[in-house]
Write a protein that holds these residues in place. Sequence first.
Motif, PDB file in Angstrom:
ATOM      1  N   ASP A   7    -164.416  23.062-118.421  1.00 33.47           N
ATOM      2  CA  ASP A   7    -165.764  22.927-118.920  1.00 33.47           C
ATOM      3  C   ASP A   7    -165.853  23.025-120.667  1.00 33.47           C
ATOM      4  OD1 ASP A   7    -168.567  23.897-118.240  1.00 33.47           O
ATOM      5  OD2 ASP A   7    -168.244  25.333-119.673  1.00 33.47           O
ATOM      6  N   ASN A   8    -165.082  23.555-121.371  1.00 27.60           N
ATOM      7  CA  ASN A   8    -165.136  23.621-122.634  1.00 27.60           C
ATOM      8  C   ASN A   8    -165.029  22.183-123.363  1.00 27.60           C
ATOM      9  OD1 ASN A   8    -165.941  25.274-124.888  1.00 27.60           O
ATOM     10  ND2 ASN A   8    -163.983  25.141-125.661  1.00 27.60           N
ATOM     11  N   CYS A   9    -164.453  21.050-122.791  1.00 26.77           N
ATOM     12  CA  CYS A   9    -164.188  19.873-123.415  1.00 26.77           C
ATOM     13  C   CYS A   9    -165.803  19.341-123.386  1.00 26.77           C
ATOM     14  CB  CYS A   9    -163.296  18.984-122.513  1.00 26.77           C
ATOM     15  SG  CYS A   9    -163.062  17.399-123.250  1.00 26.77           S
ATOM     16  N   ILE A  10    -166.596  19.482-122.331  1.00 29.45           N
ATOM     17  CA  ILE A  10    -167.835  18.816-122.374  1.00 29.45           C
ATOM     18  C   ILE A  10    -168.635  19.074-123.664  1.00 29.45           C
ATOM     19  CG2 ILE A  10    -170.181  18.643-121.420  1.00 29.45           C
ATOM     20  CD1 ILE A  10    -168.914  19.708-118.740  1.00 29.45           C
ATOM     21  N   LYS A  11    -168.966  17.963-124.288  1.00 32.29           N
ATOM     22  CA  LYS A  11    -169.524  17.621-125.579  1.00 32.29           C
ATOM     23  C   LYS A  11    -168.818  18.108-126.848  1.00 32.29           C
ATOM     24  CE  LYS A  11    -174.137  18.197-125.789  1.00 32.29           C
ATOM     25  NZ  LYS A  11    -174.689  16.742-125.397  1.00 32.29           N
ATOM     26  N   CYS A  12    -167.689  18.461-126.468  1.00 29.68           N
ATOM     27  CA  CYS A  12    -166.551  18.489-127.532  1.00 29.68           C
ATOM     28  C   CYS A  12    -165.798  17.286-127.670  1.00 29.68           C
ATOM     29  CB  CYS A  12    -165.812  19.602-127.435  1.00 29.68           C
ATOM     30  SG  CYS A  12    -166.674  21.334-127.716  1.00 29.68           S
ATOM     31  N   LYS A  13    -164.937  16.973-126.697  1.00 27.03           N
ATOM     32  CA  LYS A  13    -164.319  15.543-126.456  1.00 27.03           C
ATOM     33  C   LYS A  13    -163.488  15.383-127.713  1.00 27.03           C
ATOM     34  CE  LYS A  13    -165.762  11.325-126.104  1.00 27.03           C
ATOM     35  NZ  LYS A  13    -166.348  10.288-125.552  1.00 27.03           N
ATOM     36  N   TYR A  14    -162.834  16.339-128.011  1.00 29.34           N
ATOM     37  CA  TYR A  14    -161.606  16.260-128.971  1.00 29.34           C
ATOM     38  C   TYR A  14    -160.527  15.413-128.187  1.00 29.34           C
ATOM     39  CZ  TYR A  14    -163.494  20.322-131.337  1.00 29.34           C
ATOM     40  OH  TYR A  14    -164.592  21.104-131.942  1.00 29.34           O
ATOM     41  N   THR A  15    -159.936  14.571-129.014  1.00 30.00           N
ATOM     42  CA  THR A  15    -158.885  13.498-128.323  1.00 30.00           C
ATOM     43  C   THR A  15    -157.388  13.980-128.589  1.00 30.00           C
ATOM     44  OG1 THR A  15    -159.244  11.900-130.024  1.00 30.00           O
ATOM     45  CG2 THR A  15    -160.500  11.758-128.024  1.00 30.00           C
ATOM     46  N   ASP A  16    -157.353  15.136-129.382  1.00 29.15           N
ATOM     47  CA  ASP A  16    -155.823  15.210-129.950  1.00 29.15           C
ATOM     48  C   ASP A  16    -154.859  15.321-128.892  1.00 29.15           C
ATOM     49  OD1 ASP A  16    -158.236  16.666-131.342  1.00 29.15           O
ATOM     50  OD2 ASP A  16    -156.358  17.212-132.945  1.00 29.15           O
ATOM     51  N   CYS A  17    -155.404  15.731-127.560  1.00 27.14           N
ATOM     52  CA  CYS A  17    -154.513  15.860-126.454  1.00 27.14           C
ATOM     53  C   CYS A  17    -154.050  14.413-125.941  1.00 27.14           C
ATOM     54  CB  CYS A  17    -155.224  16.365-125.157  1.00 27.14           C
ATOM     55  SG  CYS A  17    -157.037  15.700-125.008  1.00 27.14           S
ATOM     56  N   VAL A  18    -154.810  13.378-126.016  1.00 32.62           N
ATOM     57  CA  VAL A  18    -154.630  12.075-125.540  1.00 32.62           C
ATOM     58  C   VAL A  18    -153.628  11.492-126.332  1.00 32.62           C
ATOM     59  CG1 VAL A  18    -155.698   9.582-125.649  1.00 32.62           C
ATOM     60  CG2 VAL A  18    -157.023  11.704-125.057  1.00 32.62           C
ATOM     61  N   GLU A  90    -170.073  14.398-133.964  1.00 26.88           N
ATOM     62  CA  GLU A  90    -170.311  15.117-134.954  1.00 26.88           C
ATOM     63  C   GLU A  90    -170.579  16.571-134.601  1.00 26.88           C
ATOM     64  OE1 GLU A  90    -173.194  13.018-137.552  1.00 26.88           O
ATOM     65  OE2 GLU A  90    -172.114  11.192-137.145  1.00 26.88           O
ATOM     66  N   ASP A  91    -171.192  17.018-133.434  1.00 23.07           N
ATOM     67  CA  ASP A  91    -171.642  18.229-133.254  1.00 23.07           C
ATOM     68  C   ASP A  91    -170.632  18.904-132.285  1.00 23.07           C
ATOM     69  OD1 ASP A  91    -172.171  16.874-131.009  1.00 23.07           O
ATOM     70  OD2 ASP A  91    -174.140  17.691-130.686  1.00 23.07           O
ATOM     71  N   ALA A  92    -169.261  18.337-132.145  1.00 24.31           N
ATOM     72  CA  ALA A  92    -168.296  18.999-131.333  1.00 24.31           C
ATOM     73  C   ALA A  92    -167.955  20.464-131.752  1.00 24.31           C
ATOM     74  CB  ALA A  92    -166.966  18.149-131.493  1.00 24.31           C
ATOM     75  N   ASP A  93    -167.874  20.859-133.095  1.00 20.00           N
ATOM     76  CA  ASP A  93    -167.577  22.121-133.356  1.00 20.00           C
ATOM     77  C   ASP A  93    -168.804  23.139-132.859  1.00 20.00           C
ATOM     78  OD1 ASP A  93    -165.106  21.544-134.280  1.00 20.00           O
ATOM     79  OD2 ASP A  93    -165.826  21.420-136.409  1.00 20.00           O
ATOM     80  N   GLU A  94    -170.077  22.482-132.874  1.00 20.75           N
ATOM     81  CA  GLU A  94    -170.989  23.499-132.390  1.00 20.75           C
ATOM     82  C   GLU A  94    -171.170  23.752-130.812  1.00 20.75           C
ATOM     83  OE1 GLU A  94    -174.876  21.683-133.682  1.00 20.75           O
ATOM     84  OE2 GLU A  94    -173.793  21.142-135.675  1.00 20.75           O
ATOM     85  N   TRP A  95    -170.551  22.845-130.078  1.00 19.85           N
ATOM     86  CA  TRP A  95    -170.325  23.243-128.879  1.00 19.85           C
ATOM     87  C   TRP A  95    -168.946  23.790-128.403  1.00 19.85           C
ATOM     88  CZ3 TRP A  95    -174.214  22.618-125.546  1.00 19.85           C
ATOM     89  CH2 TRP A  95    -175.289  21.744-125.824  1.00 19.85           C
ATOM     90  N   ASN A  96    -168.112  23.941-129.315  1.00 16.26           N
ATOM     91  CA  ASN A  96    -166.856  24.452-128.743  1.00 16.26           C
ATOM     92  C   ASN A  96    -167.324  25.923-128.525  1.00 16.26           C
ATOM     93  OD1 ASN A  96    -164.176  25.135-128.500  1.00 16.26           O
ATOM     94  ND2 ASN A  96    -163.637  24.566-130.376  1.00 16.26           N
ATOM     95  N   GLY A  97    -166.857  26.450-127.281  1.00 16.60           N
ATOM     96  CA  GLY A  97    -166.775  27.749-126.849  1.00 16.60           C
ATOM     97  C   GLY A  97    -168.320  28.131-126.344  1.00 16.60           C
ATOM     98  N   VAL A  98    -169.251  27.139-126.137  1.00 14.27           N
ATOM     99  CA  VAL A  98    -170.448  27.354-125.405  1.00 14.27           C
ATOM    100  C   VAL A  98    -170.157  27.378-123.771  1.00 14.27           C
ATOM    101  CG1 VAL A  98    -172.518  26.448-124.815  1.00 14.27           C
ATOM    102  CG2 VAL A  98    -172.069  26.205-127.165  1.00 14.27           C
ATOM    103  N   PRO A  99    -170.560  28.488-123.117  1.00 10.66           N
ATOM    104  CA  PRO A  99    -170.179  28.448-121.771  1.00 10.66           C
ATOM    105  C   PRO A  99    -170.921  27.633-121.001  1.00 10.66           C
ATOM    106  CG  PRO A  99    -171.343  30.450-122.412  1.00 10.66           C
ATOM    107  CD  PRO A  99    -171.183  29.712-123.675  1.00 10.66           C
TER     108      PRO A  99
END
Length: 107
Positions: A7-18, A90-99
């Motif tokens: 769930d927490n990836c939704i709207k964050c989509k950091y690609t460091d893992c990739v 751009e707003d990934a950090d704002e969504w990080n942690g939103v349940p």
Amino acid sequence: MTFVVTDNCIKCKYTDCVAVCPVDAFFEGPNFLVIDPDICIDCALCVPECPAEAIFQDSELPAGQEGYLDVNAKLCQQWPNINELKAPPEDADEWNGVPDKLPLLER
């Protein structure tokens, strides 16, 4: 065994893992990443790279995240493979942690 993006990836989509995946097991949707369970070799390299802490082994999924095993398995068949680092939204950090972001998942 496989790893699962939750769930927490939704709207964050950091690609460091990739960038660290040795078998290119990640697939990219509009606002979420998934792992193909048939490609994943259970190496765990992606887990510490995820700034959103959204990746878990399938046998260790947090309560309420079990449905993401099926979400990953289905969406990896529909979305293109991703194997390079991209800038997060751009707003990934704002969504990080939103349940409870599943209703926001764009398929």
